[in-house]
Design a protein around this motif. Structure first.
Motif, PDB file in Angstrom:
ATOM      1  N   GLN A 188       0.846  -1.192   0.000  1.00  0.00           N
ATOM      2  CA  GLN A 188       0.000   0.000   0.000  1.00  0.00           C
ATOM      3  C   GLN A 188       0.883   1.244   0.000  1.00  0.00           C
ATOM      4  O   GLN A 188       1.529   1.564   1.001  1.00  0.00           O
ATOM      5  CB  GLN A 188      -0.903  -0.005   1.240  1.00  0.00           C
ATOM      6  N   MET A 189       0.893   1.961  -1.114  1.00  0.00           N
ATOM      7  CA  MET A 189       1.698   3.175  -1.242  1.00  0.00           C
ATOM      8  C   MET A 189       0.865   4.379  -0.832  1.00  0.00           C
ATOM      9  O   MET A 189      -0.234   4.608  -1.368  1.00  0.00           O
ATOM     10  CB  MET A 189       2.185   3.328  -2.680  1.00  0.00           C
ATOM     11  N   ARG A 190       1.376   5.160   0.120  1.00  0.00           N
ATOM     12  CA  ARG A 190       0.629   6.311   0.609  1.00  0.00           C
ATOM     13  C   ARG A 190       0.673   7.492  -0.360  1.00  0.00           C
ATOM     14  O   ARG A 190      -0.165   8.385  -0.292  1.00  0.00           O
ATOM     15  CB  ARG A 190       1.186   6.736   1.975  1.00  0.00           C
ATOM     16  N   GLY A 191       1.682   7.488  -1.247  1.00  0.00           N
ATOM     17  CA  GLY A 191       1.822   8.600  -2.177  1.00  0.00           C
ATOM     18  C   GLY A 191       1.309   8.260  -3.561  1.00  0.00           C
ATOM     19  O   GLY A 191       0.352   7.504  -3.725  1.00  0.00           O
ATOM     20  N   ARG A 192       2.001   8.823  -4.569  1.00  0.00           N
ATOM     21  CA  ARG A 192       1.569   8.691  -5.960  1.00  0.00           C
ATOM     22  C   ARG A 192       2.578   7.867  -6.757  1.00  0.00           C
ATOM     23  O   ARG A 192       3.726   7.717  -6.349  1.00  0.00           O
ATOM     24  CB  ARG A 192       1.459  10.087  -6.596  1.00  0.00           C
ATOM     25  N   ASP A 193       2.123   7.396  -7.899  1.00  0.00           N
ATOM     26  CA  ASP A 193       3.007   6.669  -8.798  1.00  0.00           C
ATOM     27  C   ASP A 193       3.719   7.677  -9.707  1.00  0.00           C
ATOM     28  O   ASP A 193       3.562   7.673 -10.938  1.00  0.00           O
ATOM     29  CB  ASP A 193       2.201   5.658  -9.626  1.00  0.00           C
ATOM     30  N   ASP A 194       4.515   8.546  -9.061  1.00  0.00           N
ATOM     31  CA  ASP A 194       5.174   9.625  -9.782  1.00  0.00           C
ATOM     32  C   ASP A 194       6.251   9.097 -10.727  1.00  0.00           C
ATOM     33  O   ASP A 194       6.751   7.969 -10.578  1.00  0.00           O
ATOM     34  CB  ASP A 194       5.810  10.607  -8.800  1.00  0.00           C
ATOM     35  N   ILE A 195       6.630   9.942 -11.662  1.00  0.00           N
ATOM     36  CA  ILE A 195       7.726   9.654 -12.582  1.00  0.00           C
ATOM     37  C   ILE A 195       8.960  10.329 -12.021  1.00  0.00           C
ATOM     38  O   ILE A 195       8.993  11.561 -11.848  1.00  0.00           O
ATOM     39  CB  ILE A 195       7.403  10.157 -13.998  1.00  0.00           C
ATOM     40  N   ARG A 196       9.983   9.551 -11.719  1.00  0.00           N
ATOM     41  CA  ARG A 196      11.177  10.063 -11.057  1.00  0.00           C
ATOM     42  C   ARG A 196      12.438   9.668 -11.817  1.00  0.00           C
ATOM     43  O   ARG A 196      12.402   8.902 -12.784  1.00  0.00           O
ATOM     44  CB  ARG A 196      11.244   9.539  -9.615  1.00  0.00           C
ATOM     45  N   ASP A 197      13.555  10.164 -11.349  1.00  0.00           N
ATOM     46  CA  ASP A 197      14.859   9.900 -11.956  1.00  0.00           C
ATOM     47  C   ASP A 197      15.740   9.257 -10.884  1.00  0.00           C
ATOM     48  O   ASP A 197      16.264   9.951 -10.008  1.00  0.00           O
ATOM     49  CB  ASP A 197      15.469  11.215 -12.447  1.00  0.00           C
ATOM     50  N   PHE A 198      15.858   7.933 -10.926  1.00  0.00           N
ATOM     51  CA  PHE A 198      16.620   7.195  -9.927  1.00  0.00           C
ATOM     52  C   PHE A 198      18.025   6.909 -10.455  1.00  0.00           C
ATOM     53  O   PHE A 198      18.193   6.439 -11.575  1.00  0.00           O
ATOM     54  CB  PHE A 198      15.922   5.880  -9.575  1.00  0.00           C
ATOM     55  N   LEU A 199      19.023   7.212  -9.626  1.00  0.00           N
ATOM     56  CA  LEU A 199      20.425   7.013  -9.992  1.00  0.00           C
ATOM     57  C   LEU A 199      21.092   6.113  -8.970  1.00  0.00           C
ATOM     58  O   LEU A 199      21.028   6.383  -7.756  1.00  0.00           O
ATOM     59  CB  LEU A 199      21.156   8.354 -10.061  1.00  0.00           C
ATOM     60  N   ASP A 200      21.751   5.057  -9.435  1.00  0.00           N
ATOM     61  CA  ASP A 200      22.498   4.164  -8.552  1.00  0.00           C
ATOM     62  C   ASP A 200      23.594   4.950  -7.824  1.00  0.00           C
ATOM     63  O   ASP A 200      24.297   5.762  -8.436  1.00  0.00           O
ATOM     64  CB  ASP A 200      23.119   3.045  -9.397  1.00  0.00           C
ATOM     65  N   TRP A 201      23.740   4.674  -6.517  1.00  0.00           N
ATOM     66  CA  TRP A 201      24.712   5.434  -5.720  1.00  0.00           C
ATOM     67  C   TRP A 201      26.140   5.250  -6.215  1.00  0.00           C
ATOM     68  O   TRP A 201      26.966   6.150  -6.078  1.00  0.00           O
ATOM     69  CB  TRP A 201      24.579   5.063  -4.244  1.00  0.00           C
TER      70      TRP A 201
END
Length: 289
Positions: A188-201
């Motif tokens: 259960q996600m409390r937020g939205r299914d936003d479009i994001r930019d994920f970068l490996d550390w």
């Protein structure tokens, strides 16, 4: 190089110190508590919000400094005091560097949240529009850092979503991992299914080390991002797959916002490019305990 890392115990700080040492640099860490020391590693307990003088470099001045220290969980209960605390920490660090290490390459880690919302891939020249106190604190920090760009070689880095093992509690990834390992079904996600930019550390660390060598003018600003548009649900599915689980994902809010960066400026200047996939990152997170 002799490098100062201010805020060396956090998610990015720990990884950066390890990479700097691996690359043969001499590293000083400032943090709230003393940490490990070694042949090329010195640790100092420093209260950036206190009144005591900040440590001076032992021997020759620092060649470069990374300022990472900040209150940095956007979802925490933000107040005016926290905004001003982040600004005070930045002001003390950059004022001190200008006094004791003029010419130092001083890198301030800001945030992509300083940008105004946009549906396209965000470039460094796009409008700013901080709408959250955390973002405001980073925008103010940028301004203070840039006020020293004639005395220091100031670089501003605007990271988007850097992800990996060891992230602070209260952020999306550690919270998700706790729920996945706990068997929550559905997720259960409390937020939205936003479009994001994920970068490996690890890709982020590669970029930070390139910034120690890049020939660019003081005052340069760099997006640190993958340039890949990724739904939050895609991240959740990658983490589920890495953990060998398969649960439905339910979002409470049907609205969608987009925040994706354009890394082409950093790539052209340094030759850097992100190389890890979302699944690579998820598998590393799942393997960590």
């Amino acid at each position: 190089m002799k490098v100062l890392v201010v805020g060396g115990s956090g998610f990015i700080g720990r990884a950066l110190v390890a990479r700097l040492l691996e690359a043969g640099h001499e590293v000083d860490i400032w943090d709230r508590a003393m940490g490990d020391e070694g042949p090329r590693l010195r640790s100092h307990a420093v209260d950036l919000l206190g009144e005591e003088d900040l440590p001076r470099p032992a021997g020759h001045p620092w060649d470069a400094a990374f300022h990472l220290a900040a209150y940095s969980v956007p979802g925490m209960a933000w107040t005016q005091d926290l905004v001003m605390a982040n600004l005070r920490m930045t002001a003390r660090v950059f004022d001190h560097l200008a006094e004791v290490a003029p010419g130092c390459r001083a890198i301030f880690t800001s945030s992509a949240f300083v940008y105004a919302p946009a549906s396209h891939r965000i470039q460094e020249t796009d409008p700013l529009g901080a709408v959250h106190p955390y973002a405001l604190s980073k925008h103010l920090g940028e301004t203070w850092a840039l006020s020293h760009q004639r005395t220091l070689k100031v670089f501003i880095v605007r990271p988007f979503n850097q992800v990996g093992p060891g992230m602070a509690a209260g952020l999306l990834v550690p919270e998700l991992m706790e729920r996945i390992r706990g068997g929550e079904d559905p997720i259960q996600m409390r937020g939205r299914d936003d479009i994001r930019d994920f970068l490996d550390w690890r890709d982020a660390m590669d970029a930070y080390l390139r910034l120690l060598e890049v020939d660019a003018p003081s005052g340069s600003i760099w997006n640190l991002c993958s340039g890949r548009a990724t739904r939050v649900s895609e991240l959740v599915r990658a983490l589920l797959l890495a953990c060998g689980r398969e649960y439905p994902i339910v979002f409470a809010d049907p609205a969608v916002e987009s925040m994706v960066g354009d890394p082409s400026h950093l790539m052209a200047a340094t030759g850097w490019a992100p190389s890890r996939s979302l699944l690579d990152t998820a598998e590393a997170i799942a393997a960590a305990r």
